[in-house]
Design a protein around this motif. Structure first.
Motif, PDB file in Angstrom:
ATOM      1  N   LEU A  11       0.738  -1.171  -0.097  1.00  0.00           N
ATOM      2  CA  LEU A  11       0.075  -0.233  -0.035  1.00  0.00           C
ATOM      3  C   LEU A  11       0.690   1.315  -0.102  1.00  0.00           C
ATOM      4  O   LEU A  11       0.505   2.360  -0.508  1.00  0.00           O
ATOM      5  CB  LEU A  11      -0.906   0.047   1.380  1.00  0.00           C
ATOM      6  N   ALA A  12       1.977   1.062   0.637  1.00  0.00           N
ATOM      7  CA  ALA A  12       2.816   2.199   0.779  1.00  0.00           C
ATOM      8  C   ALA A  12       3.703   2.729  -0.649  1.00  0.00           C
ATOM      9  O   ALA A  12       4.557   3.640  -0.793  1.00  0.00           O
ATOM     10  CB  ALA A  12       4.026   2.295   1.695  1.00  0.00           C
ATOM     11  N   LEU A  13       3.647   1.404  -1.479  1.00  0.00           N
ATOM     12  CA  LEU A  13       4.430   1.512  -2.724  1.00  0.00           C
ATOM     13  C   LEU A  13       3.393   2.353  -3.767  1.00  0.00           C
ATOM     14  O   LEU A  13       2.363   1.965  -4.093  1.00  0.00           O
ATOM     15  CB  LEU A  13       4.763   0.148  -3.323  1.00  0.00           C
ATOM     16  N   ILE A  20       8.583   4.243  -2.589  1.00  0.00           N
ATOM     17  CA  ILE A  20       7.847   4.602  -1.632  1.00  0.00           C
ATOM     18  C   ILE A  20       7.088   5.723  -1.535  1.00  0.00           C
ATOM     19  O   ILE A  20       7.719   6.646  -1.750  1.00  0.00           O
ATOM     20  CB  ILE A  20       8.588   4.422  -0.028  1.00  0.00           C
ATOM     21  N   LYS A  21       5.705   5.932  -1.193  1.00  0.00           N
ATOM     22  CA  LYS A  21       5.089   7.087  -1.140  1.00  0.00           C
ATOM     23  C   LYS A  21       5.547   8.154   0.016  1.00  0.00           C
ATOM     24  O   LYS A  21       5.923   7.503   1.048  1.00  0.00           O
ATOM     25  CB  LYS A  21       3.628   6.932  -1.186  1.00  0.00           C
ATOM     26  N   PRO A  22       5.404   9.462  -0.231  1.00  0.00           N
ATOM     27  CA  PRO A  22       5.591  10.304   1.041  1.00  0.00           C
ATOM     28  C   PRO A  22       4.843   9.932   2.360  1.00  0.00           C
ATOM     29  O   PRO A  22       3.436   9.828   2.024  1.00  0.00           O
ATOM     30  CB  PRO A  22       5.421  11.622   0.434  1.00  0.00           C
ATOM     31  N   LEU A  23       5.305   9.595   3.450  1.00  0.00           N
ATOM     32  CA  LEU A  23       4.618   9.323   4.654  1.00  0.00           C
ATOM     33  C   LEU A  23       5.040  10.039   5.701  1.00  0.00           C
ATOM     34  O   LEU A  23       6.086  10.613   5.595  1.00  0.00           O
ATOM     35  CB  LEU A  23       4.657   7.826   4.859  1.00  0.00           C
ATOM     36  N   PRO A  24       4.159  10.078   6.838  1.00  0.00           N
ATOM     37  CA  PRO A  24       4.714  10.949   8.003  1.00  0.00           C
ATOM     38  C   PRO A  24       6.077  10.340   8.344  1.00  0.00           C
ATOM     39  O   PRO A  24       6.384   8.989   8.305  1.00  0.00           O
ATOM     40  CB  PRO A  24       3.676  10.495   9.280  1.00  0.00           C
ATOM     41  N   PRO A  25       6.996  11.093   9.199  1.00  0.00           N
ATOM     42  CA  PRO A  25       8.400  10.587   9.477  1.00  0.00           C
ATOM     43  C   PRO A  25       8.276   9.282  10.477  1.00  0.00           C
ATOM     44  O   PRO A  25       7.561   9.152  11.341  1.00  0.00           O
ATOM     45  CB  PRO A  25       8.646  11.901  10.368  1.00  0.00           C
ATOM     46  N   GLN A  26       9.105   8.521   9.903  1.00  0.00           N
ATOM     47  CA  GLN A  26       9.264   7.235  10.251  1.00  0.00           C
ATOM     48  C   GLN A  26       8.144   6.228  10.323  1.00  0.00           C
ATOM     49  O   GLN A  26       7.830   5.295  11.171  1.00  0.00           O
ATOM     50  CB  GLN A  26      10.034   7.298  11.816  1.00  0.00           C
ATOM     51  N   ALA A  27       7.068   6.601   9.784  1.00  0.00           N
ATOM     52  CA  ALA A  27       5.650   5.923   9.848  1.00  0.00           C
ATOM     53  C   ALA A  27       5.881   4.306   9.336  1.00  0.00           C
ATOM     54  O   ALA A  27       5.548   3.597   9.902  1.00  0.00           O
ATOM     55  CB  ALA A  27       4.750   6.614   9.175  1.00  0.00           C
ATOM     56  N   LEU A  28       6.549   4.188   8.090  1.00  0.00           N
ATOM     57  CA  LEU A  28       6.711   3.162   7.442  1.00  0.00           C
ATOM     58  C   LEU A  28       7.333   2.165   8.551  1.00  0.00           C
ATOM     59  O   LEU A  28       7.209   1.092   8.650  1.00  0.00           O
ATOM     60  CB  LEU A  28       7.100   2.992   6.240  1.00  0.00           C
ATOM     61  N   GLN A 166      -1.482   6.905   7.508  1.00  0.00           N
ATOM     62  CA  GLN A 166      -2.204   7.658   6.752  1.00  0.00           C
ATOM     63  C   GLN A 166      -2.395   7.185   5.184  1.00  0.00           C
ATOM     64  O   GLN A 166      -2.421   7.982   4.364  1.00  0.00           O
ATOM     65  CB  GLN A 166      -1.650   9.046   6.846  1.00  0.00           C
ATOM     66  N   LEU A 167      -2.443   5.889   5.102  1.00  0.00           N
ATOM     67  CA  LEU A 167      -2.706   5.141   3.911  1.00  0.00           C
ATOM     68  C   LEU A 167      -3.914   5.051   3.326  1.00  0.00           C
ATOM     69  O   LEU A 167      -4.209   4.560   1.963  1.00  0.00           O
ATOM     70  CB  LEU A 167      -1.959   3.944   3.796  1.00  0.00           C
ATOM     71  N   PHE A 168      -4.854   5.605   4.140  1.00  0.00           N
ATOM     72  CA  PHE A 168      -6.379   5.234   3.749  1.00  0.00           C
ATOM     73  C   PHE A 168      -6.639   6.311   2.584  1.00  0.00           C
ATOM     74  O   PHE A 168      -7.502   6.272   2.110  1.00  0.00           O
ATOM     75  CB  PHE A 168      -7.283   5.488   4.676  1.00  0.00           C
ATOM     76  N   ASP A 169      -5.722   7.329   2.519  1.00  0.00           N
ATOM     77  CA  ASP A 169      -5.879   8.387   1.269  1.00  0.00           C
ATOM     78  C   ASP A 169      -5.671   7.748  -0.075  1.00  0.00           C
ATOM     79  O   ASP A 169      -6.261   8.319  -1.089  1.00  0.00           O
ATOM     80  CB  ASP A 169      -4.723   9.519   1.820  1.00  0.00           C
ATOM     81  N   GLU A 170      -5.071   6.665   0.019  1.00  0.00           N
ATOM     82  CA  GLU A 170      -4.931   5.682  -1.375  1.00  0.00           C
ATOM     83  C   GLU A 170      -5.906   5.076  -1.763  1.00  0.00           C
ATOM     84  O   GLU A 170      -5.924   4.283  -2.617  1.00  0.00           O
ATOM     85  CB  GLU A 170      -3.506   5.007  -1.030  1.00  0.00           C
ATOM     86  N   ILE A 171      -6.974   4.995  -0.619  1.00  0.00           N
ATOM     87  CA  ILE A 171      -8.009   3.867  -0.872  1.00  0.00           C
ATOM     88  C   ILE A 171      -9.378   4.507  -1.020  1.00  0.00           C
ATOM     89  O   ILE A 171     -10.243   4.050  -1.840  1.00  0.00           O
ATOM     90  CB  ILE A 171      -8.073   2.877   0.394  1.00  0.00           C
ATOM     91  N   PHE A 172      -9.611   5.597  -0.357  1.00  0.00           N
ATOM     92  CA  PHE A 172     -10.856   6.496  -0.413  1.00  0.00           C
ATOM     93  C   PHE A 172     -10.664   7.772  -1.173  1.00  0.00           C
ATOM     94  O   PHE A 172      -9.270   8.211  -0.947  1.00  0.00           O
ATOM     95  CB  PHE A 172     -11.316   6.629   0.870  1.00  0.00           C
ATOM     96  N   THR A 173     -11.774   8.443  -1.764  1.00  0.00           N
ATOM     97  CA  THR A 173     -11.538   9.787  -2.151  1.00  0.00           C
ATOM     98  C   THR A 173     -11.590  10.551  -0.920  1.00  0.00           C
ATOM     99  O   THR A 173     -12.035  10.070   0.063  1.00  0.00           O
ATOM    100  CB  THR A 173     -12.729  10.153  -3.153  1.00  0.00           C
TER     101      THR A 173
END
Length: 216
Positions: A11-13, A20-28, A166-173
């Motif tokens: 999901l992060a890719l 890897i997509k931009p994510l919060p610091p150290q989140a992944l 915060q990867l639900f941004d990739e799943i929902f509008t």
């Protein structure tokens, strides 16, 4: 069947560029450790509560990464909590992301693509071989979040870790996400390790934000 860590990393890719997509610091980093700890908990190798994380079975799982973490937990001479182990493993398993990526390559979900930028700088990317797996994860999460169903333990874990990154941004509008945030927050609270992952990521993000004025 993919592990929690593999599903989170998929999901992060970024599907388009294999990065890897931009994510919060150290989140992944924290989410992957949380995924491994949760996998061990569901396999009855560890037990967790609000105060301590305990090894209850040292029998190897057969998964290289899980067994590496299990061995490290079992070798500790002191009893520590989930938050301690999240931080300890996140900062000492620096090649964790590469290990999970390689597992996905071994399962023929991703492929390795090495390129050179300006004929000098080496860049490694991980394009999808087949998007079936990532579509399945997204579809499963959409169906759960948009329903009133009670999740099973694995689904609750996944919701919690995806929410922390915060990867639900990739799943929902954006419109769907605004409407579904209460449901996501409710489900994310069901998993103890996931809650600790989210809290740790939030603390790091706040610390980074607080340090920004001093750096300017």
């Amino acid at each position: 069947m993919l592990t929690f860590a593999e599903e989170i990393l998929l999901l992060a890719l970024d599907d388009q560029n294999g990065k890897i997509k931009p994510l919060p610091p150290q989140a992944l980093r924290y989410a992957l450790v949380g995924a491994l700890l949760t996998e061990l908990a569901l396999l009855d190798r560890i037990d967790t509560d609000l105060d301590a994380l305990k090894v209850i079975n040292t029998e190897p799982t057969g998964d290289e990464l899980l067994d590496l973490v299990l061995e490290r937990l079992a070798s500790s001479r002191t009893e520590c909590g989930t938050t301690y182990w999240l931080t300890e493993l996140a900062w000492h398993m620096r090649d964790l992301q590469d290990h999970v990526l390689q597992q996905l390559v071994n399962k023929s979900v991703l492929k390795i693509e090495d390129r050179k930028i300006l004929w000098v700088f080496a860049v490694r990317r991980y394009p999808l071989m087949d998007d079936r797996e990532v579509k399945e994860v997204k579809s499963r999460l959409r169906e759960l979040i948009m329903s009133d169903n009670i999740p099973d333990p694995r689904e609750a874990v996944l919701v919690s870790l995806v929410s922390a990154c915060q990867l639900f941004d990739e799943i929902f509008t954006p419109e769907e996400l605004n409407r579904l945030r209460p449901r996501i927050a409710e489900l994310a609270k069901l998993d103890l390790i996931g809650r600790e992952v989210s809290r740790s990521i939030n603390e790091i993000s706040l610390a980074v934000a607080a340090s920004m004025p001093a750096m300017m």
